[in-house]
Scaffold this motif. Structure first.
Motif, PDB file in Angstrom:
ATOM      1  N   LYS A 136      -9.226 -12.391   5.063  1.00  0.00           N
ATOM      2  CA  LYS A 136     -10.447 -11.808   4.501  1.00  0.00           C
ATOM      3  C   LYS A 136     -11.557 -11.809   5.546  1.00  0.00           C
ATOM      4  CE  LYS A 136     -10.599 -12.797   0.232  1.00  0.00           C
ATOM      5  NZ  LYS A 136     -10.778 -13.529  -1.059  1.00  0.00           N
ATOM      6  N   GLY A 137     -12.220 -10.672   5.689  1.00  0.00           N
ATOM      7  CA  GLY A 137     -13.287 -10.556   6.665  1.00  0.00           C
ATOM      8  C   GLY A 137     -12.832 -10.137   8.049  1.00  0.00           C
ATOM      9  N   ARG A 138     -11.527 -10.173   8.289  1.00  0.00           N
ATOM     10  CA  ARG A 138     -10.989  -9.788   9.601  1.00  0.00           C
ATOM     11  C   ARG A 138     -10.120  -8.539   9.516  1.00  0.00           C
ATOM     12  NH1 ARG A 138      -7.473 -13.001  12.112  1.00  0.00           N
ATOM     13  NH2 ARG A 138      -6.632 -13.917  10.198  1.00  0.00           N
ATOM     14  N   PHE A 139      -9.401  -8.392   8.436  1.00  0.00           N
ATOM     15  CA  PHE A 139      -8.490  -7.257   8.251  1.00  0.00           C
ATOM     16  C   PHE A 139      -9.079  -6.294   7.235  1.00  0.00           C
ATOM     17  CE2 PHE A 139      -4.195  -9.515   9.342  1.00  0.00           C
ATOM     18  CZ  PHE A 139      -4.745  -9.964  10.520  1.00  0.00           C
ATOM     19  N   THR A 140      -8.769  -5.013   7.427  1.00  0.00           N
ATOM     20  CA  THR A 140      -9.208  -3.989   6.491  1.00  0.00           C
ATOM     21  C   THR A 140      -8.072  -3.014   6.231  1.00  0.00           C
ATOM     22  OG1 THR A 140     -11.480  -4.112   7.322  1.00  0.00           O
ATOM     23  CG2 THR A 140     -10.902  -2.188   6.001  1.00  0.00           C
ATOM     24  N   ILE A 141      -7.762  -2.827   4.959  1.00  0.00           N
ATOM     25  CA  ILE A 141      -6.743  -1.862   4.581  1.00  0.00           C
ATOM     26  C   ILE A 141      -7.425  -0.573   4.143  1.00  0.00           C
ATOM     27  CG2 ILE A 141      -6.617  -2.618   2.166  1.00  0.00           C
ATOM     28  CD1 ILE A 141      -3.569  -2.079   2.299  1.00  0.00           C
ATOM     29  N   ARG A 150      -6.347   3.858   3.152  1.00  0.00           N
ATOM     30  CA  ARG A 150      -5.268   4.814   2.947  1.00  0.00           C
ATOM     31  C   ARG A 150      -5.813   6.226   3.028  1.00  0.00           C
ATOM     32  NH1 ARG A 150      -2.507   3.352  -2.424  1.00  0.00           N
ATOM     33  NH2 ARG A 150      -1.260   5.181  -1.916  1.00  0.00           N
ATOM     34  N   ASP A 151      -4.974   7.112   3.511  1.00  0.00           N
ATOM     35  CA  ASP A 151      -5.280   8.535   3.553  1.00  0.00           C
ATOM     36  C   ASP A 151      -4.136   9.234   2.837  1.00  0.00           C
ATOM     37  OD1 ASP A 151      -5.705  11.214   4.138  1.00  0.00           O
ATOM     38  OD2 ASP A 151      -6.395  10.817   6.174  1.00  0.00           O
ATOM     39  N   ASN A 152      -4.339   9.495   1.574  1.00  0.00           N
ATOM     40  CA  ASN A 152      -3.263  10.081   0.772  1.00  0.00           C
ATOM     41  C   ASN A 152      -2.902  11.494   1.251  1.00  0.00           C
ATOM     42  OD1 ASN A 152      -2.920   7.789  -0.804  1.00  0.00           O
ATOM     43  ND2 ASN A 152      -4.335   8.489  -2.388  1.00  0.00           N
ATOM     44  N   ALA A 153      -3.860  12.185   1.819  1.00  0.00           N
ATOM     45  CA  ALA A 153      -3.566  13.523   2.335  1.00  0.00           C
ATOM     46  C   ALA A 153      -2.590  13.461   3.511  1.00  0.00           C
ATOM     47  CB  ALA A 153      -4.858  14.209   2.757  1.00  0.00           C
ATOM     48  N   LYS A 154      -2.661  12.359   4.274  1.00  0.00           N
ATOM     49  CA  LYS A 154      -1.746  12.173   5.409  1.00  0.00           C
ATOM     50  C   LYS A 154      -0.558  11.293   5.036  1.00  0.00           C
ATOM     51  CE  LYS A 154      -5.242  12.762   9.022  1.00  0.00           C
ATOM     52  NZ  LYS A 154      -5.896  12.156  10.216  1.00  0.00           N
ATOM     53  N   ASN A 155      -0.516  10.861   3.777  1.00  0.00           N
ATOM     54  CA  ASN A 155       0.591  10.014   3.328  1.00  0.00           C
ATOM     55  C   ASN A 155       0.725   8.756   4.181  1.00  0.00           C
ATOM     56  OD1 ASN A 155       1.859  10.744   0.955  1.00  0.00           O
ATOM     57  ND2 ASN A 155       3.799  11.223   1.921  1.00  0.00           N
ATOM     58  N   THR A 156      -0.407   8.168   4.531  1.00  0.00           N
ATOM     59  CA  THR A 156      -0.406   7.037   5.458  1.00  0.00           C
ATOM     60  C   THR A 156      -1.373   5.956   4.985  1.00  0.00           C
ATOM     61  OG1 THR A 156       0.117   8.522   7.300  1.00  0.00           O
ATOM     62  CG2 THR A 156      -0.722   6.349   7.861  1.00  0.00           C
ATOM     63  N   VAL A 157      -0.961   4.715   5.185  1.00  0.00           N
ATOM     64  CA  VAL A 157      -1.800   3.554   4.927  1.00  0.00           C
ATOM     65  C   VAL A 157      -2.018   2.836   6.255  1.00  0.00           C
ATOM     66  CG1 VAL A 157      -1.937   1.343   3.741  1.00  0.00           C
ATOM     67  CG2 VAL A 157      -0.972   3.322   2.584  1.00  0.00           C
ATOM     68  N   TYR A 158      -3.208   2.297   6.422  1.00  0.00           N
ATOM     69  CA  TYR A 158      -3.565   1.647   7.680  1.00  0.00           C
ATOM     70  C   TYR A 158      -3.958   0.191   7.436  1.00  0.00           C
ATOM     71  CZ  TYR A 158      -4.050   6.556   8.972  1.00  0.00           C
ATOM     72  OH  TYR A 158      -3.826   7.899   9.172  1.00  0.00           O
ATOM     73  N   LEU A 159      -3.765  -0.617   8.459  1.00  0.00           N
ATOM     74  CA  LEU A 159      -4.248  -1.992   8.446  1.00  0.00           C
ATOM     75  C   LEU A 159      -4.966  -2.233   9.761  1.00  0.00           C
ATOM     76  CD1 LEU A 159      -4.454  -4.713   7.021  1.00  0.00           C
ATOM     77  CD2 LEU A 159      -2.328  -5.380   8.167  1.00  0.00           C
ATOM     78  N   GLN A 160      -6.285  -2.291   9.695  1.00  0.00           N
ATOM     79  CA  GLN A 160      -7.082  -2.604  10.866  1.00  0.00           C
ATOM     80  C   GLN A 160      -7.230  -4.113  10.950  1.00  0.00           C
ATOM     81  OE1 GLN A 160      -8.468  -0.527  13.283  1.00  0.00           O
ATOM     82  NE2 GLN A 160      -8.976  -2.460  14.307  1.00  0.00           N
ATOM     83  N   MET A 161      -6.788  -4.669  12.061  1.00  0.00           N
ATOM     84  CA  MET A 161      -6.798  -6.122  12.243  1.00  0.00           C
ATOM     85  C   MET A 161      -7.723  -6.465  13.398  1.00  0.00           C
ATOM     86  SD  MET A 161      -2.754  -6.968  11.682  1.00  0.00           S
ATOM     87  CE  MET A 161      -2.274  -6.219  13.236  1.00  0.00           C
ATOM     88  N   ASN A 162      -8.787  -7.160  13.095  1.00  0.00           N
ATOM     89  CA  ASN A 162      -9.761  -7.587  14.109  1.00  0.00           C
ATOM     90  C   ASN A 162      -9.772  -9.099  14.221  1.00  0.00           C
ATOM     91  OD1 ASN A 162     -10.553  -4.869  14.418  1.00  0.00           O
ATOM     92  ND2 ASN A 162     -12.097  -5.081  12.803  1.00  0.00           N
ATOM     93  N   SER A 163     -10.352  -9.596  15.287  1.00  0.00           N
ATOM     94  CA  SER A 163     -10.470 -11.047  15.507  1.00  0.00           C
ATOM     95  C   SER A 163      -9.130 -11.740  15.306  1.00  0.00           C
ATOM     96  CB  SER A 163     -11.520 -11.634  14.557  1.00  0.00           C
ATOM     97  OG  SER A 163     -12.769 -11.011  14.755  1.00  0.00           O
TER      98      SER A 163
END
Length: 121
Positions: free
Chosen positions: A64-69, A71-84
């Protein structure tokens, strides 16, 4: 639905990575999506989940506070941005798809193949 996770790699502590999970076969817009991770010798661990609309998310306390999920349903893709990133984030990361609700248990019916994330100290 088939899931393909990508974006893993080797990064130093404090760095960032963005994972992607691309779906094929069916549209992702009907599915709850989640990321899990599994370190050597450990059980698969819930990281984060997102509702089909993206309006609700649920994070494990450890990220919590470091990762961000997102989604872009138009691109059929989910992302996980992982910081720190920390060495303890080192694991194989898996994306998963399911129906109805986000759950922290690894009971999702559809899984990607996993992508390795290694964080060096």
């Amino acid at each position: 639905v088939q899931l393909q996770a990508s974006g893993g790699g080797l990064v130093q502590a404090g760095g960032s990575l963005r994972l992607s999970c691309a779906a094929s076969g069916r549209t992702l817009s009907s599915y709850v999506m989640a990321w899990f991770r599994q370190a050597p010798g450990k059980e698969r661990e819930f990281v984060v989940g997102i509702s089909w609309s993206g309006g609700s998310t649920f994070y494990a306390d450890s990220v919590k506070g470091r990762f961000t999920i997102s989604r872009d349903n138009a691109k059929n893709t989910v992302y996980l941005q992982m910081n720190s990133l920390k060495p303890e984030d080192t694991a194989v990361y898996y994306c998963a798809a399911g129906l109805y609700v986000i759950t922290p248990t690894p009971t999702y019916p559809y899984w990607g193949q996993g992508t390795q994330v290694t964080v060096s100290s």
